[in-house]
Design a protein around this motif. Structure first.
Motif, PDB file in Angstrom:
ATOM      1  N   VAL A 107       0.845  -1.197   0.000  1.00 38.02           N
ATOM      2  CA  VAL A 107       0.000   0.000   0.000  1.00 38.02           C
ATOM      3  C   VAL A 107       0.884   1.251   0.000  1.00 38.02           C
ATOM      4  CG1 VAL A 107      -1.835   1.235   1.202  1.00 38.02           C
ATOM      5  CG2 VAL A 107      -1.767  -1.267   1.270  1.00 38.02           C
ATOM      6  N   PRO A 108       0.683   2.174  -0.935  1.00 38.30           N
ATOM      7  CA  PRO A 108       1.449   3.423  -0.932  1.00 38.30           C
ATOM      8  C   PRO A 108       1.006   4.330   0.207  1.00 38.30           C
ATOM      9  CG  PRO A 108      -0.231   3.503  -2.617  1.00 38.30           C
ATOM     10  CD  PRO A 108      -0.277   2.111  -2.054  1.00 38.30           C
ATOM     11  N   SER A 109       1.778   5.370   0.456  1.00 41.49           N
ATOM     12  CA  SER A 109       1.426   6.301   1.524  1.00 41.49           C
ATOM     13  C   SER A 109       0.164   7.071   1.158  1.00 41.49           C
ATOM     14  CB  SER A 109       2.572   7.278   1.770  1.00 41.49           C
ATOM     15  OG  SER A 109       2.706   8.164   0.665  1.00 41.49           O
ATOM     16  N   GLU A 110      -0.508   7.583   2.166  1.00 40.29           N
ATOM     17  CA  GLU A 110      -1.727   8.366   1.937  1.00 40.29           C
ATOM     18  C   GLU A 110      -1.416   9.614   1.111  1.00 40.29           C
ATOM     19  OE1 GLU A 110      -5.226  10.666   4.485  1.00 40.29           O
ATOM     20  OE2 GLU A 110      -3.766   9.402   5.506  1.00 40.29           O
ATOM     21  N   GLU A 111      -0.271  10.236   1.386  1.00 44.26           N
ATOM     22  CA  GLU A 111       0.121  11.433   0.641  1.00 44.26           C
ATOM     23  C   GLU A 111       0.314  11.112  -0.835  1.00 44.26           C
ATOM     24  OE1 GLU A 111       3.694  14.819   0.655  1.00 44.26           O
ATOM     25  OE2 GLU A 111       3.638  13.230   2.170  1.00 44.26           O
ATOM     26  N   PHE A 112       0.932   9.976  -1.153  1.00 43.02           N
ATOM     27  CA  PHE A 112       1.158   9.605  -2.547  1.00 43.02           C
ATOM     28  C   PHE A 112      -0.149   9.219  -3.228  1.00 43.02           C
ATOM     29  CE2 PHE A 112       2.630   6.608  -5.907  1.00 43.02           C
ATOM     30  CZ  PHE A 112       3.397   7.511  -6.636  1.00 43.02           C
ATOM     31  N   ARG A 113      -1.056   8.605  -2.498  1.00 40.32           N
ATOM     32  CA  ARG A 113      -2.362   8.260  -3.082  1.00 40.32           C
ATOM     33  C   ARG A 113      -3.117   9.528  -3.463  1.00 40.32           C
ATOM     34  NH1 ARG A 113      -3.601   3.721   1.368  1.00 40.32           N
ATOM     35  NH2 ARG A 113      -3.700   5.596   2.560  1.00 40.32           N
ATOM     36  N   ARG A 114      -3.052  10.546  -2.603  1.00 40.05           N
ATOM     37  CA  ARG A 114      -3.709  11.820  -2.930  1.00 40.05           C
ATOM     38  C   ARG A 114      -3.072  12.450  -4.160  1.00 40.05           C
ATOM     39  NH1 ARG A 114      -3.615  12.887   2.744  1.00 40.05           N
ATOM     40  NH2 ARG A 114      -1.807  14.244   2.397  1.00 40.05           N
ATOM     41  N   TYR A 115      -1.746  12.398  -4.227  1.00 41.40           N
ATOM     42  CA  TYR A 115      -1.038  12.981  -5.373  1.00 41.40           C
ATOM     43  C   TYR A 115      -1.502  12.339  -6.681  1.00 41.40           C
ATOM     44  CZ  TYR A 115       2.654  13.310  -8.867  1.00 41.40           C
ATOM     45  OH  TYR A 115       3.337  13.469 -10.037  1.00 41.40           O
ATOM     46  N   VAL A 116      -1.558  11.018  -6.719  1.00 44.75           N
ATOM     47  CA  VAL A 116      -1.930  10.310  -7.947  1.00 44.75           C
ATOM     48  C   VAL A 116      -3.383  10.583  -8.316  1.00 44.75           C
ATOM     49  CG1 VAL A 116      -2.282   8.021  -8.976  1.00 44.75           C
ATOM     50  CG2 VAL A 116      -0.188   8.518  -7.694  1.00 44.75           C
ATOM     51  N   MET A 117      -4.272  10.562  -7.331  1.00 43.63           N
ATOM     52  CA  MET A 117      -5.690  10.757  -7.625  1.00 43.63           C
ATOM     53  C   MET A 117      -5.986  12.187  -8.050  1.00 43.63           C
ATOM     54  SD  MET A 117      -6.665   7.728  -7.382  1.00 43.63           S
ATOM     55  CE  MET A 117      -8.409   7.996  -7.722  1.00 43.63           C
ATOM     56  N   ASP A 118      -5.184  13.158  -7.596  1.00 46.65           N
ATOM     57  CA  ASP A 118      -5.394  14.566  -7.953  1.00 46.65           C
ATOM     58  C   ASP A 118      -4.660  14.960  -9.229  1.00 46.65           C
ATOM     59  OD1 ASP A 118      -6.931  14.840  -5.693  1.00 46.65           O
ATOM     60  OD2 ASP A 118      -5.357  15.770  -4.484  1.00 46.65           O
ATOM     61  N   PHE A 119      -3.754  14.113  -9.713  1.00 45.46           N
ATOM     62  CA  PHE A 119      -2.928  14.464 -10.865  1.00 45.46           C
ATOM     63  C   PHE A 119      -3.797  14.608 -12.114  1.00 45.46           C
ATOM     64  CE2 PHE A 119      -0.074  13.812 -14.411  1.00 45.46           C
ATOM     65  CZ  PHE A 119       1.098  14.441 -14.023  1.00 45.46           C
ATOM     66  N   ASP A 120      -3.558  15.678 -12.875  1.00 48.12           N
ATOM     67  CA  ASP A 120      -4.351  15.964 -14.078  1.00 48.12           C
ATOM     68  C   ASP A 120      -3.722  15.247 -15.277  1.00 48.12           C
ATOM     69  OD1 ASP A 120      -5.813  16.986 -16.178  1.00 48.12           O
ATOM     70  OD2 ASP A 120      -5.895  19.019 -15.344  1.00 48.12           O
ATOM     71  N   ILE A 121      -4.150  14.016 -15.520  1.00 42.88           N
ATOM     72  CA  ILE A 121      -3.574  13.198 -16.586  1.00 42.88           C
ATOM     73  C   ILE A 121      -3.869  13.791 -17.956  1.00 42.88           C
ATOM     74  CG2 ILE A 121      -3.618  10.917 -17.683  1.00 42.88           C
ATOM     75  CD1 ILE A 121      -4.190   9.720 -14.933  1.00 42.88           C
ATOM     76  N   ASP A 122      -5.083  14.280 -18.161  1.00 38.56           N
ATOM     77  CA  ASP A 122      -5.462  14.831 -19.469  1.00 38.56           C
ATOM     78  C   ASP A 122      -4.604  16.044 -19.832  1.00 38.56           C
ATOM     79  OD1 ASP A 122      -7.386  12.913 -19.903  1.00 38.56           O
ATOM     80  OD2 ASP A 122      -9.005  14.113 -19.027  1.00 38.56           O
ATOM     81  N   THR A 123      -4.345  16.916 -18.852  1.00 40.30           N
ATOM     82  CA  THR A 123      -3.517  18.093 -19.128  1.00 40.30           C
ATOM     83  C   THR A 123      -2.072  17.689 -19.412  1.00 40.30           C
ATOM     84  OG1 THR A 123      -4.938  19.459 -17.712  1.00 40.30           O
ATOM     85  CG2 THR A 123      -2.753  20.324 -18.222  1.00 40.30           C
ATOM     86  N   PHE A 124      -1.582  16.681 -18.720  1.00 41.84           N
ATOM     87  CA  PHE A 124      -0.242  16.152 -18.993  1.00 41.84           C
ATOM     88  C   PHE A 124      -0.162  15.652 -20.441  1.00 41.84           C
ATOM     89  CE2 PHE A 124       3.029  12.690 -17.567  1.00 41.84           C
ATOM     90  CZ  PHE A 124       4.034  13.355 -18.275  1.00 41.84           C
ATOM     91  N   ARG A 125      -1.182  14.912 -20.876  1.00 44.60           N
ATOM     92  CA  ARG A 125      -1.209  14.390 -22.242  1.00 44.60           C
ATOM     93  C   ARG A 125      -1.265  15.534 -23.267  1.00 44.60           C
ATOM     94  NH1 ARG A 125      -5.179  11.478 -21.555  1.00 44.60           N
ATOM     95  NH2 ARG A 125      -4.163   9.471 -21.182  1.00 44.60           N
ATOM     96  N   GLN A 126      -2.095  16.539 -23.006  1.00 47.59           N
ATOM     97  CA  GLN A 126      -2.203  17.678 -23.916  1.00 47.59           C
ATOM     98  C   GLN A 126      -0.898  18.468 -23.965  1.00 47.59           C
ATOM     99  OE1 GLN A 126      -5.581  19.835 -22.379  1.00 47.59           O
ATOM    100  NE2 GLN A 126      -7.011  18.147 -22.781  1.00 47.59           N
ATOM    101  N   ALA A 127      -0.254  18.645 -22.803  1.00 47.02           N
ATOM    102  CA  ALA A 127       1.020  19.373 -22.764  1.00 47.02           C
ATOM    103  C   ALA A 127       2.086  18.629 -23.559  1.00 47.02           C
ATOM    104  CB  ALA A 127       1.467  19.559 -21.322  1.00 47.02           C
TER     105      ALA A 127
END
Length: 358
Positions: free
Chosen positions: A197-217
């Motif tokens: 299980v990853p840390s709670e902080e890392f789980r929040r980071y991944v779930m909040d990460f804007d994948i679509d904007t990363f792909r567009q960039a």
């Protein structure tokens, strides 16, 4: 692909062994517990398997990058399942085995998102073959933080903390704006294969990460000259260019003609009349080179990390060595001019920074 470990494989920082083992408590919610029922903390279930009863996150185990553990020989002795609570001690308390849970809330969604982020980062790494800095995004028309993850590689493969003599990867993922970082293999080796299980902080980071904007960039930056100039021009060290005759035709200023496949990696494309912090940067770089040259004159043997440690110098101390080739290098801007036969190379190599040479 994972391979058999060879001598000298990379290892990660060992936690401070002076800290006390955490108090074992039934602090996790039911979604983070073993599926075995009818057992209490520090007891075993009917099949003899210890019930996970320690908190998943412990501040004493927090690292600058998620997914870094104590030394391999400390952790692999615990096996590949949740260990007996009787084996827990200050030395192994931060090993990944204590984070194993048969299931946890949102596991599949989290892993899917993390693998998408890693796939996009790997694609960007293949295209540009270098880390992208915030300055490049600004020159490409972006203002503010852009969700972007770089891939950084170490010289040595890192050993698994689950299986003895197994190598995982030498790559590290590093976010350019949010200072998150994690090793390659954290997803597919530790989480997917062993249910760590990853840390709670890392789980929040991944779930909040804007994948679509990363792909567009990524799709936009590919067409931006500021990003593509020199992309894929990795010659091993910074400041290494194509053979001098290739670049000579471009002159001594920034070229006005279009780039060609042969000349796109020449230094002339990186010429700017001025850039922010130039004077301070040069002053710092020249100070580093002067110290390295002085050390090269005073020390009559090659300086290595082992030598520094044997002299009582901390392992994370920055040190730059000077290495020399047999022949002088020609200038790629003025090919009739010889430059030097020396190369500077940094010995300081941490889990989150790649070694430098120039």
């Amino acid at each position: 692909a994972e391979t058999t470990a060879a001598a000298g494989a990379g290892t990660e920082a060992e936690p401070n062994a002076s800290v006390a083992a955490p108090n074992v408590s039934h602090a996790d919610d039911q979604s983070n517990q073993s599926t075995t029922e009818g057992a209490t903390p520090n007891e075993t279930s009917s099949n003899g398997v210890d019930v996970p009863d320690a908190p998943i996150d412990d501040e004493r185990c927090k690292r600058q990058c998620d997914g870094f553990w104590p030394q391999a020989d400390i952790c692999t002795s615990l096996g590949t399942t949740y260990p007996s609570h009787k084996t827990r001690n200050p030395e192994n308390m931060c090993c990944p085995q204590w984070r194993i849970r048969t299931s946890w809330t949102g596991q599949h969604t989290f892993l899917r998102r993390l693998l998408q982020i890693e796939d996009l980062a790997a694609e960007a790494d293949r295209v540009f073959n270098r880390s992208m800095a915030p300055r490049i995004f600004e020159e490409c028309g972006y203002h503010g933080d852009v969700p972007w993850v770089n891939v950084v590689r170490e010289k040595r493969m890192v050993q698994s903390r689950m299986v003895r003599s197994q190598l995982v990867s030498n790559a590290l993922y590093s976010d350019t704006s949010r200072h998150a970082c994690w090793p390659d293999g954290y997803s597919w080796h530790y989480m997917a294969r062993y249910s760590v299980v990853p840390s709670e902080e890392f789980r929040r980071y991944v779930m909040d990460f804007d994948i679509d904007t990363f792909r567009q960039a990524l799709h936009h930056v590919v067409t931006c000259p500021a990003a593509t100039s020199g992309a894929g021009c990795n010659f091993g060290c910074l400041g290494h260019w194509p053979v001098s005759n290739t670049c000579a035709s471009l002159g001594t200023s920034r070229p006005k003609q279009a780039q060609t496949q042969a000349t796109r990696c020449c230094p002339q494309w990186q010429i700017k009349a001025s850039w922010p912090g130039r004077a301070k940067f040069l002053q710092q770089l020249l100070a580093i080179e002067e110290l390295a040259s002085t050390a090269d004159l005073l020390v009559d043997r090659p300086v290595t990390q082992d030598l520094l440690e044997s002299c009582g110098v901390a392992g994370d101390t920055a040190w730059v060595t000077v290495k020399r080739t047999k022949s002088l290098a020609r200038s790629s801007i003025e090919p009739s001019q010889f430059v030097s036969q020396a190369k500077f190379e940094s010995l300081s190599s941490t889990p989150y920074k790649q070694g430098m040479c120039w």
